[in-house]
Design a protein around this motif. Structure first.
Motif, PDB file in Angstrom:
ATOM      1  N   PRO A 114       0.819  -1.219   0.000  1.00 21.78           N
ATOM      2  CA  PRO A 114       0.000   0.000   0.000  1.00 21.78           C
ATOM      3  C   PRO A 114       0.851   1.266   0.000  1.00 21.78           C
ATOM      4  CG  PRO A 114      -0.703  -1.542   1.706  1.00 21.78           C
ATOM      5  CD  PRO A 114       0.613  -2.018   1.204  1.00 21.78           C
ATOM      6  N   ALA A 115       0.310   2.331  -0.571  1.00 21.16           N
ATOM      7  CA  ALA A 115       0.964   3.632  -0.494  1.00 21.16           C
ATOM      8  C   ALA A 115       1.089   4.039   0.970  1.00 21.16           C
ATOM      9  CB  ALA A 115       0.146   4.660  -1.265  1.00 21.16           C
ATOM     10  N   GLY A 116       2.196   4.656   1.301  1.00 18.65           N
ATOM     11  CA  GLY A 116       2.418   5.080   2.676  1.00 18.65           C
ATOM     12  C   GLY A 116       3.322   4.157   3.461  1.00 18.65           C
ATOM     13  N   VAL A 117       3.542   2.930   2.977  1.00 17.29           N
ATOM     14  CA  VAL A 117       4.495   2.012   3.609  1.00 17.29           C
ATOM     15  C   VAL A 117       5.818   2.141   2.858  1.00 17.29           C
ATOM     16  CG1 VAL A 117       5.050  -0.390   4.108  1.00 17.29           C
ATOM     17  CG2 VAL A 117       2.695   0.405   4.350  1.00 17.29           C
ATOM     18  N   GLU A 118       6.853   2.521   3.565  1.00 23.61           N
ATOM     19  CA  GLU A 118       8.148   2.769   2.944  1.00 23.61           C
ATOM     20  C   GLU A 118       8.893   1.445   2.746  1.00 23.61           C
ATOM     21  OE1 GLU A 118      12.054   5.661   3.604  1.00 23.61           O
ATOM     22  OE2 GLU A 118      10.246   5.883   4.850  1.00 23.61           O
ATOM     23  N   GLU A 119       9.278   1.164   1.516  1.00 19.68           N
ATOM     24  CA  GLU A 119       9.983  -0.080   1.193  1.00 19.68           C
ATOM     25  C   GLU A 119      11.482   0.158   1.076  1.00 19.68           C
ATOM     26  OE1 GLU A 119       8.118  -3.370  -1.395  1.00 19.68           O
ATOM     27  OE2 GLU A 119       7.486  -1.502  -2.348  1.00 19.68           O
ATOM     28  N   HIS A 120      12.251  -0.821   1.539  1.00 23.45           N
ATOM     29  CA  HIS A 120      13.706  -0.797   1.446  1.00 23.45           C
ATOM     30  C   HIS A 120      14.162  -2.182   0.982  1.00 23.45           C
ATOM     31  CE1 HIS A 120      13.382   2.684   4.274  1.00 23.45           C
ATOM     32  NE2 HIS A 120      12.454   1.926   4.833  1.00 23.45           N
ATOM     33  N   PHE A 121      15.079  -2.212   0.046  1.00 19.33           N
ATOM     34  CA  PHE A 121      15.590  -3.476  -0.481  1.00 19.33           C
ATOM     35  C   PHE A 121      17.094  -3.570  -0.234  1.00 19.33           C
ATOM     36  CE2 PHE A 121      11.747  -2.841  -2.926  1.00 19.33           C
ATOM     37  CZ  PHE A 121      11.250  -4.108  -3.161  1.00 19.33           C
ATOM     38  N   ALA A 122      17.538  -4.756   0.164  1.00 15.91           N
ATOM     39  CA  ALA A 122      18.962  -5.037   0.268  1.00 15.91           C
ATOM     40  C   ALA A 122      19.211  -6.456  -0.226  1.00 15.91           C
ATOM     41  CB  ALA A 122      19.460  -4.889   1.697  1.00 15.91           C
ATOM     42  N   PHE A 123      20.337  -6.636  -0.862  1.00 16.72           N
ATOM     43  CA  PHE A 123      20.734  -7.946  -1.369  1.00 16.72           C
ATOM     44  C   PHE A 123      22.133  -8.264  -0.865  1.00 16.72           C
ATOM     45  CE2 PHE A 123      17.710  -6.104  -4.320  1.00 16.72           C
ATOM     46  CZ  PHE A 123      16.780  -7.122  -4.452  1.00 16.72           C
ATOM     47  N   PHE A 124      22.446  -9.560  -0.804  1.00 18.69           N
ATOM     48  CA  PHE A 124      23.729 -10.007  -0.295  1.00 18.69           C
ATOM     49  C   PHE A 124      24.589 -10.465  -1.475  1.00 18.69           C
ATOM     50  CE2 PHE A 124      20.860 -11.259   3.429  1.00 18.69           C
ATOM     51  CZ  PHE A 124      20.910  -9.970   3.941  1.00 18.69           C
ATOM     52  N   ALA A 125      25.796  -9.960  -1.530  1.00 19.44           N
ATOM     53  CA  ALA A 125      26.633 -10.095  -2.719  1.00 19.44           C
ATOM     54  C   ALA A 125      26.943 -11.545  -3.084  1.00 19.44           C
ATOM     55  CB  ALA A 125      27.938  -9.320  -2.518  1.00 19.44           C
ATOM     56  N   ASP A 126      27.039 -12.429  -2.093  1.00 18.28           N
ATOM     57  CA  ASP A 126      27.456 -13.808  -2.364  1.00 18.28           C
ATOM     58  C   ASP A 126      26.306 -14.791  -2.492  1.00 18.28           C
ATOM     59  OD1 ASP A 126      30.098 -12.943  -2.293  1.00 18.28           O
ATOM     60  OD2 ASP A 126      30.307 -13.350  -0.151  1.00 18.28           O
ATOM     61  N   THR A 127      25.076 -14.299  -2.603  1.00 23.74           N
ATOM     62  CA  THR A 127      23.927 -15.187  -2.793  1.00 23.74           C
ATOM     63  C   THR A 127      23.962 -15.769  -4.200  1.00 23.74           C
ATOM     64  OG1 THR A 127      22.566 -13.940  -1.243  1.00 23.74           O
ATOM     65  CG2 THR A 127      21.407 -15.298  -2.862  1.00 23.74           C
ATOM     66  N   PRO A 128      23.727 -17.074  -4.368  1.00 23.71           N
ATOM     67  CA  PRO A 128      23.736 -17.674  -5.713  1.00 23.71           C
ATOM     68  C   PRO A 128      22.738 -17.008  -6.653  1.00 23.71           C
ATOM     69  CG  PRO A 128      23.779 -19.385  -4.029  1.00 23.71           C
ATOM     70  CD  PRO A 128      23.542 -18.088  -3.301  1.00 23.71           C
TER      71      PRO A 128
END
Length: 237
Positions: free
Chosen positions: A167-181
């Motif tokens: 929903p609008a109003g929920v702030e999303e943040h993404f992170a990934f791990f460099a060594d993930t297959p």
């Protein structure tokens, strides 16, 4: 103070956050890290998980019963299905949605749609239970043995249900791990973000970073939930 609800990935339990929790608590935050039904200490209940809604109901009730507001929902790997769906269910209680190497289908898609080449044909049976894979040979042997003693099978049903839009109003943040297959579902999520020119962070760690790099994960969570600038940082392309 931030209220964190940490949701683990497939085959793991609330124990997967055991090394992250002390860092967040020491920084003055409130932390909840439940084991999903059918996982961790609840592994015997795996047959009760008939679909994603079982887990969504569980985490929603935890938030409601603990009277939590302005929550930072953190989903690692398969946990992203749960946290995204909970945010859509009770957006008035959620301030941040943090995806760590997470399976986050586009709205209306399922986790199986994130597989390389698309959904498998045939799809797994809804009542199937998927055995935990062997630990990566790149892991420290002592950690691999500790991890192998705790992982449990995961229900296939949760990967067969569509995930709603955030929903609008929920702030999303993404992170990934460099060594993930590269064949993990989060790779498809990262590719989609690149195509949409959306920002994310990359942590120099493996897929089990909540256990192998807990201090870095905790610091990342604090940065995401206290700094708008951090959430807008772009990863190198």
């Amino acid at each position: 103070m931030t209220t964190f609800v940490l949701v683990h990935g497939a085959f793991r339990g609330g124990w997967a956050w055991r090394s992250v929790r002390p860092h967040l608590v020491a920084a003055g935050h409130d932390v909840h890290a439940p084991s999903l039904i059918g996982a961790g200490e609840h592994a015997a209940l795996v047959d009760a998980v008939t679909g994603l809604e079982v887990w969504v109901d569980q985490i929603t009730r935890l938030v409601e019963l603990e009277d939590l507001y302005d929550v930072a929902l953190v989903g690692h790997s398969q946990g992203g299905l749960v946290t995204t769906s909970v945010a859509a269910r009770i957006p008035e209680r959620v301030a941040h949605l943090v995806h760590l190497d997470a399976a986050v289908p586009a709205p209306g898609e399922r986790a199986v749609d994130l597989n390389p080449g698309g959904a498998p044909d045939p799809l797994p049976a809804r009542d199937a239970v998927i055995a935990a894979p062997a630990a990566s040979p790149d892991l420290d042997p002592a950690f691999a043995a500790w991890h192998a003693a705790r992982v449990t099978p995961t229900p296939a049903s949760v990967a067969l249900d569509p995930v709603p839009a955030v929903p609008a109003g929920v702030e999303e943040h993404f992170a990934f791990f460099a060594d993930t297959p590269a064949y993990y579902p989060c790779a498809a999520v990262r590719a989609r973000l690149d195509a949409e020119e959306r920002g994310y962070r990359v942590l120099d760690a493996d897929h089990d970073a909540p256990q192998t790099a807990p201090a870095q994960v905790a610091q990342l969570l604090i940065e995401f939930t206290t700094s708008h600038e951090a959430s807008m940082e772009r990863s190198p392309r």
